[in-house]
Scaffold this active site. Sequence first.
Site, PDB file in Angstrom:
ATOM      1  N   ASP A  47      41.874  43.160  34.343  1.00 42.45           N
ATOM      2  CA  ASP A  47      40.968  42.061  34.611  1.00 42.45           C
ATOM      3  C   ASP A  47      39.563  42.678  34.702  1.00 42.45           C
ATOM      4  O   ASP A  47      39.422  43.883  34.939  1.00 42.45           O
ATOM      5  CB  ASP A  47      41.382  41.444  35.956  1.00 42.45           C
ATOM      6  CG  ASP A  47      40.404  40.420  36.439  1.00 42.45           C
ATOM      7  OD1 ASP A  47      40.212  39.426  35.748  1.00 42.45           O
ATOM      8  OD2 ASP A  47      39.819  40.638  37.528  1.00 42.45           O
ATOM      9  N   ASP A  82      36.191  40.961  36.191  1.00 41.32           N
ATOM     10  CA  ASP A  82      35.451  40.646  37.419  1.00 41.32           C
ATOM     11  C   ASP A  82      36.276  41.003  38.647  1.00 41.32           C
ATOM     12  O   ASP A  82      37.344  40.444  38.870  1.00 41.32           O
ATOM     13  CB  ASP A  82      35.142  39.146  37.476  1.00 41.32           C
ATOM     14  CG  ASP A  82      34.196  38.711  36.377  1.00 41.32           C
ATOM     15  OD1 ASP A  82      33.170  39.365  36.197  1.00 41.32           O
ATOM     16  OD2 ASP A  82      34.504  37.713  35.705  1.00 41.32           O
ATOM     17  N   ASP A  98      42.679  41.346  40.594  1.00 40.83           N
ATOM     18  CA  ASP A  98      42.207  41.145  41.967  1.00 40.83           C
ATOM     19  C   ASP A  98      42.433  39.707  42.441  1.00 40.83           C
ATOM     20  O   ASP A  98      42.161  39.391  43.595  1.00 40.83           O
ATOM     21  CB  ASP A  98      40.704  41.470  42.080  1.00 40.83           C
ATOM     22  CG  ASP A  98      39.860  40.439  41.356  1.00 40.83           C
ATOM     23  OD1 ASP A  98      40.211  40.069  40.209  1.00 40.83           O
ATOM     24  OD2 ASP A  98      38.850  39.983  41.925  1.00 40.83           O
TER      25      ASP A  98
HETATM   26  P1  B16 Z   1      32.436  32.978  33.144  1.00 44.08           P
HETATM   27  P2  B16 Z   1      38.087  37.586  35.492  1.00 44.08           P
HETATM   28  C1  B16 Z   1      36.736  35.332  35.856  1.00 44.08           C
HETATM   29  O1  B16 Z   1      36.790  36.643  35.380  1.00 44.08           O
HETATM   30  C2  B16 Z   1      36.135  35.257  37.256  1.00 44.08           C
HETATM   31  O2  B16 Z   1      36.974  35.913  38.187  1.00 44.08           O
HETATM   32  C3  B16 Z   1      35.977  33.822  37.642  1.00 44.08           C
HETATM   33  O3  B16 Z   1      35.401  33.732  38.937  1.00 44.08           O
HETATM   34  C4  B16 Z   1      35.100  33.109  36.619  1.00 44.08           C
HETATM   35  O4  B16 Z   1      34.998  31.725  36.936  1.00 44.08           O
HETATM   36  C5  B16 Z   1      35.728  33.262  35.221  1.00 44.08           C
HETATM   37  O5  B16 Z   1      35.885  34.652  34.942  1.00 44.08           O
HETATM   38  C6  B16 Z   1      34.874  32.646  34.147  1.00 44.08           C
HETATM   39  O6  B16 Z   1      33.702  33.407  34.016  1.00 44.08           O
HETATM   40  O7  B16 Z   1      31.764  31.853  33.858  1.00 44.08           O
HETATM   41  O8  B16 Z   1      31.622  34.243  33.084  1.00 44.08           O
HETATM   42  O9  B16 Z   1      32.964  32.575  31.783  1.00 44.08           O
HETATM   43  O10 B16 Z   1      38.290  37.826  36.953  1.00 44.08           O
HETATM   44  O11 B16 Z   1      39.201  36.844  34.807  1.00 44.08           O
HETATM   45  O12 B16 Z   1      37.629  38.825  34.741  1.00 44.08           O
HETATM   46 MG    MG Z   2      39.026  39.078  38.659  1.00 43.45          MG
END
Ligand code: B16
Ligand code: MG
Length: 213
Positions: free
Chosen positions: A8, A10, A170
């Site tokens: 992952d 974020d 996470d």
């Molecule tokens: P974006 P991951 C996710 O990334 C985030 O954890 C989540 O909080 C966010 O809403 C989602 O990406 C979309 O992100 O707005 O940048 O397209 O944890 O899956 O890497």
């Molecule tokens: Mg994440």
Amino acid sequence: MIKGIIFDLDGVITSTDELHYEAWQALALKLGITNFTKEDNLRQRGVSRLESLEVVLEKTTNKYSAEEKIALADYKNEIYKKLLEKMDSSYLSKEVKETLEELKKQGYKLAIGSSSKNTKTILNKIGLGNFFDAISDGNNITKSKPDPEVFIKAAEMLNLNPSNCLVIEDANSGIDAANSGNFISVGIGPASNYLKAKIKIKSFKDILNIVNE
Ligand code: B16
Ligand code: MG
């Protein structure tokens, strides 16, 4: 037998989760919502931008049309992208960098499995733009975590079976996604307390212990 590792982004590779929180907080304040908390933000981890917006809107009785919701999500994303501009290689910890390099050296195939549509920008910013063997992100999926699609696509790109891949996550939604796709789920950070994580780790470098067991 472990052949590949899907990360992952974020909250695992880098702490963009803090920047997401800051941007959602700014949107909440614009809507007059003053009680949007870190706890609420935890439920936004791993889920899509529009689903994350719903977590903010739970805090208001105001109703918004589908178009208005898209505009609100866009507003948040513009703030988030501004925050991303300040990212650089200091957003990649020594521990994460060295662990990734060691895993690559040991011959594991490495991929990103992220819900974010900003994945490539972030990877470029932290100096990992060309590092991974595959990138599956918010731009190539139709269903977000807890659906396993993002990880299944990553495994396909790596040409590996899910059962031969670790998924490092996470977010509880990401652990659920990994389990339902038949991956070996590994919880880190908040997800290291999640009962459904098949393996729980305290620190990123602990991945080396899992593969070397
Ligand atoms: P974006 P991951 C996710 O990334 C985030 O954890 C989540 O909080 C966010 O809403 C989602 O990406 C979309 O992100 O707005 O940048 O397209 O944890 O899956 O890497
Ligand atoms: Mg994440």
